[in-house]
Design an enzyme around this catalytic site. Structure first.
Site, PDB file in Angstrom:
ATOM      1  N   LYS A 178      66.638  33.769  28.891  1.00 23.88           N
ATOM      2  CA  LYS A 178      67.896  34.234  28.297  1.00 23.88           C
ATOM      3  C   LYS A 178      68.141  33.652  26.916  1.00 23.88           C
ATOM      4  O   LYS A 178      68.760  34.294  26.077  1.00 23.88           O
ATOM      5  CB  LYS A 178      69.084  33.910  29.216  1.00 23.88           C
ATOM      6  N   LYS A 188      60.564  42.693  36.239  1.00 22.70           N
ATOM      7  CA  LYS A 188      61.676  42.779  37.182  1.00 22.70           C
ATOM      8  C   LYS A 188      62.652  43.874  36.768  1.00 22.70           C
ATOM      9  O   LYS A 188      62.896  44.059  35.581  1.00 22.70           O
ATOM     10  CB  LYS A 188      62.388  41.413  37.182  1.00 22.70           C
ATOM     11  N   LYS A 211      69.402  44.555  34.640  1.00 19.59           N
ATOM     12  CA  LYS A 211      70.459  45.268  33.909  1.00 19.59           C
ATOM     13  C   LYS A 211      70.309  45.091  32.415  1.00 19.59           C
ATOM     14  O   LYS A 211      70.911  45.823  31.646  1.00 19.59           O
ATOM     15  CB  LYS A 211      71.851  44.866  34.399  1.00 19.59           C
TER      16      LYS A 211
HETATM   17  P1  TYM Z   1      72.412  37.709  39.064  1.00 21.03           P
HETATM   18  O1  TYM Z   1      73.817  38.050  38.782  1.00 21.03           O
HETATM   19  O2  TYM Z   1      71.411  37.815  37.965  1.00 21.03           O
HETATM   20  O3  TYM Z   1      71.869  38.559  40.265  1.00 21.03           O
HETATM   21  C1  TYM Z   1      72.595  38.643  41.486  1.00 21.03           C
HETATM   22  C2  TYM Z   1      71.645  38.696  42.666  1.00 21.03           C
HETATM   23  O4  TYM Z   1      70.782  39.831  42.556  1.00 21.03           O
HETATM   24  C3  TYM Z   1      69.436  39.410  42.714  1.00 21.03           C
HETATM   25  N1  TYM Z   1      68.573  40.281  41.903  1.00 21.03           N
HETATM   26  C4  TYM Z   1      67.461  40.872  42.358  1.00 21.03           C
HETATM   27  N2  TYM Z   1      66.891  40.878  43.581  1.00 21.03           N
HETATM   28  C5  TYM Z   1      65.758  41.598  43.730  1.00 21.03           C
HETATM   29  N3  TYM Z   1      65.194  42.309  42.724  1.00 21.03           N
HETATM   30  C6  TYM Z   1      65.741  42.337  41.486  1.00 21.03           C
HETATM   31  N4  TYM Z   1      65.177  43.059  40.506  1.00 21.03           N
HETATM   32  C7  TYM Z   1      66.933  41.589  41.267  1.00 21.03           C
HETATM   33  N5  TYM Z   1      67.737  41.407  40.179  1.00 21.03           N
HETATM   34  C8  TYM Z   1      68.726  40.594  40.592  1.00 21.03           C
HETATM   35  C9  TYM Z   1      69.424  37.973  42.225  1.00 21.03           C
HETATM   36  O5  TYM Z   1      68.314  37.263  42.724  1.00 21.03           O
HETATM   37  C10 TYM Z   1      70.739  37.455  42.758  1.00 21.03           C
HETATM   38  O6  TYM Z   1      70.607  37.075  44.118  1.00 21.03           O
HETATM   39  N6  TYM Z   1      72.496  32.698  39.031  1.00 21.03           N
HETATM   40  C11 TYM Z   1      72.832  33.881  39.801  1.00 21.03           C
HETATM   41  C12 TYM Z   1      74.296  33.978  40.160  1.00 21.03           C
HETATM   42  C13 TYM Z   1      74.837  32.786  40.866  1.00 21.03           C
HETATM   43  C14 TYM Z   1      74.581  32.398  42.197  1.00 21.03           C
HETATM   44  C15 TYM Z   1      75.352  31.232  42.419  1.00 21.03           C
HETATM   45  C16 TYM Z   1      73.778  32.926  43.212  1.00 21.03           C
HETATM   46  C17 TYM Z   1      75.711  31.880  40.348  1.00 21.03           C
HETATM   47  N7  TYM Z   1      76.015  30.961  41.278  1.00 21.03           N
HETATM   48  C18 TYM Z   1      75.331  30.561  43.639  1.00 21.03           C
HETATM   49  C19 TYM Z   1      73.763  32.244  44.430  1.00 21.03           C
HETATM   50  C20 TYM Z   1      74.521  31.103  44.636  1.00 21.03           C
HETATM   51  C21 TYM Z   1      72.458  35.102  38.983  1.00 21.03           C
HETATM   52  O7  TYM Z   1      72.341  35.055  37.770  1.00 21.03           O
HETATM   53  O8  TYM Z   1      72.336  36.246  39.701  1.00 21.03           O
END
Ligand code: TYM
Length: 333
Positions: free
Chosen positions: A112, A195, A198
């Site tokens: 990022k 991957k 968005k």
């Molecule tokens: P974020 O917002 O990028 O994504 C949310 C969730 O979606 C999953 N994900 C995917 N799974 C499979 N294939 C994909 N292409 C894909 N793209 C996204 C992510 O693995 C995630 O589970 N850091 C985290 C947010 C967060 C969080 C937390 C998660 C903040 N605090 C505490 C768990 C516990 C994030 O950026 O997810």
């Protein structure tokens, strides 16, 4: 007792990856009877520049997505992070537990921040400390996430262990990541080595939860594939990244496994398989996008759900934070 926590960033545009890797599995865990907390991590969202109106809209839209996917505020605690200040308070303590070297190794930061690291926000760098606080302020034991979050959960475990060790306590649990199912890493429709995200500049690379039926069908029809027929066993997907991805998506949408899907569709070419996949994707996703649109008509109701969720979340977080303050040596009077 087991307790589940997970979060998604309200940065706009939920993808099929978010749905299959996270949201759909949140619903499965909610319905398995354990205590579940699901958060819209708006404080994580501002580690990258966000327009305030967009952030508000994306937070409510994510809440609508949670509800439309089947999360029930009577069964799960649904809230946005900024309404529970205990996350930030424990996050500060964890900033003082985590080491620069640990944070330096985080691949999400490297991705990022890009080439211009000097210009990345300090919040983007310390993002994982706040994420550890999200989880540990509830003593959560299980965190359902996609594969890309595994490194952050490992850091959460390291932070818990170092806190416990440094203060000579057995206070924070060592949380388990739950990375399960056929779609832990949904790949781009245009490039099976990337991957689905968005932030990909090509909208054709992903399916958005808000795409209509025609758009979903078009994106799947245009998805990159190879000329060969599908194998009848998973070994036959070796080296065929795009084929594997579409089979995994089919399996996850259908609550099945790649093995079982290939038993059914082995021998078919993509011109036969893609319409099956489109039909399944539309059948599963259209009701969700329809319900999201309906829920977005009454944002006051959404805000009410988030406020009530935050109050419930604080009831759990507040005594845990108090205890952490006592352990650290902060005077509370
Ligand atoms: P974020 O917002 O990028 O994504 C949310 C969730 O979606 C999953 N994900 C995917 N799974 C499979 N294939 C994909 N292409 C894909 N793209 C996204 C992510 O693995 C995630 O589970 N850091 C985290 C947010 C967060 C969080 C937390 C998660 C903040 N605090 C505490 C768990 C516990 C994030 O950026 O997810």
């Amino acid at each position: 007792a087991p307790r589940v926590f997970s979060g998604i960033q309200p940065t706009g545009g939920l993808t099929l990856g978010n749905y299959l890797g996270a949201m759909k599995r949140f619903v499965d865990m909610q319905d398995s009877g354990v205590e579940t907390l699901y958060c819209m991590v708006d404080m994580h969202a501002i580690t990258m520049p966000q327009d305030p109106d967009n952030l508000r809209r994306a937070t409510r839209e994510l809440a609508a997505g949670y509800l439309a996917s089947g999360l029930d505020p009577k069964k799960s605690i649904l809230f946005n992070q900024s309404q529970v200040p205990e996350h930030a308070q424990l996050g500060w303590i964890f900033n003082c537990v985590a080491r620069m070297g640990w944070l330096n190794r985080m691949t999400q930061f490297k991705d990022k921040a890009g080439k211009n690291r000097e210009n990345a926000s300090a919040g983007l760098f310390t993002y994982p400390s706040l994420m550890a606080a999200d989880i540990l302020v509830y003593h959560a034991t299980h965190v359902p996430v996609g594969e890309d979050q595994k490194q952050h959960i490992e850091l959460t475990r390291d932070i818990a262990a170092k806190f416990n060790h440094d203060y000579g306590v057995d206070f924070f649990p060592i949380t388990e990541p739950v990375i399960e199912g056929a779609a832990t890493r949904v790949m781009s429709l245009r490039d099976g080595s990337k991957k689905m995200s968005k932030s990909d500049p090509s909208d054709a690379s992903r399916i958005n939860l808000t795409d209509d039926a025609d758009t979903i069908a078009l994106k799947i029809r245009k998805a990159k594939t190879d000329p060969d027929a599908l194998p009848s066993e998973v070994e036959g997907l070796e080296g065929r990244l795009e084929a594997r991805n579409l089979v995994n998506i089919y399996a996850a949408l259908d609550d099945s496994t790649p093995e079982a899907v290939l038993k059914e569709v082995g021998g078919k070419v993509f011109s036969e398989f893609k319409p099956m996949l489109s039909e399944l994707a539309v059948a599963k996703l259209s009701p969700i996008s329809g319900e999201m649109a309906r829920l977005m008509e009454d944002t006051a109701e959404i805000d009410k759900i988030l406020g009530e969720g935050a109050a419930k979340a604080r009831k759990i977080a507040s005594p845990i934070l108090d205890k952490a303050y006592d352990i650290v040596g902060f005077v509370r009077s």
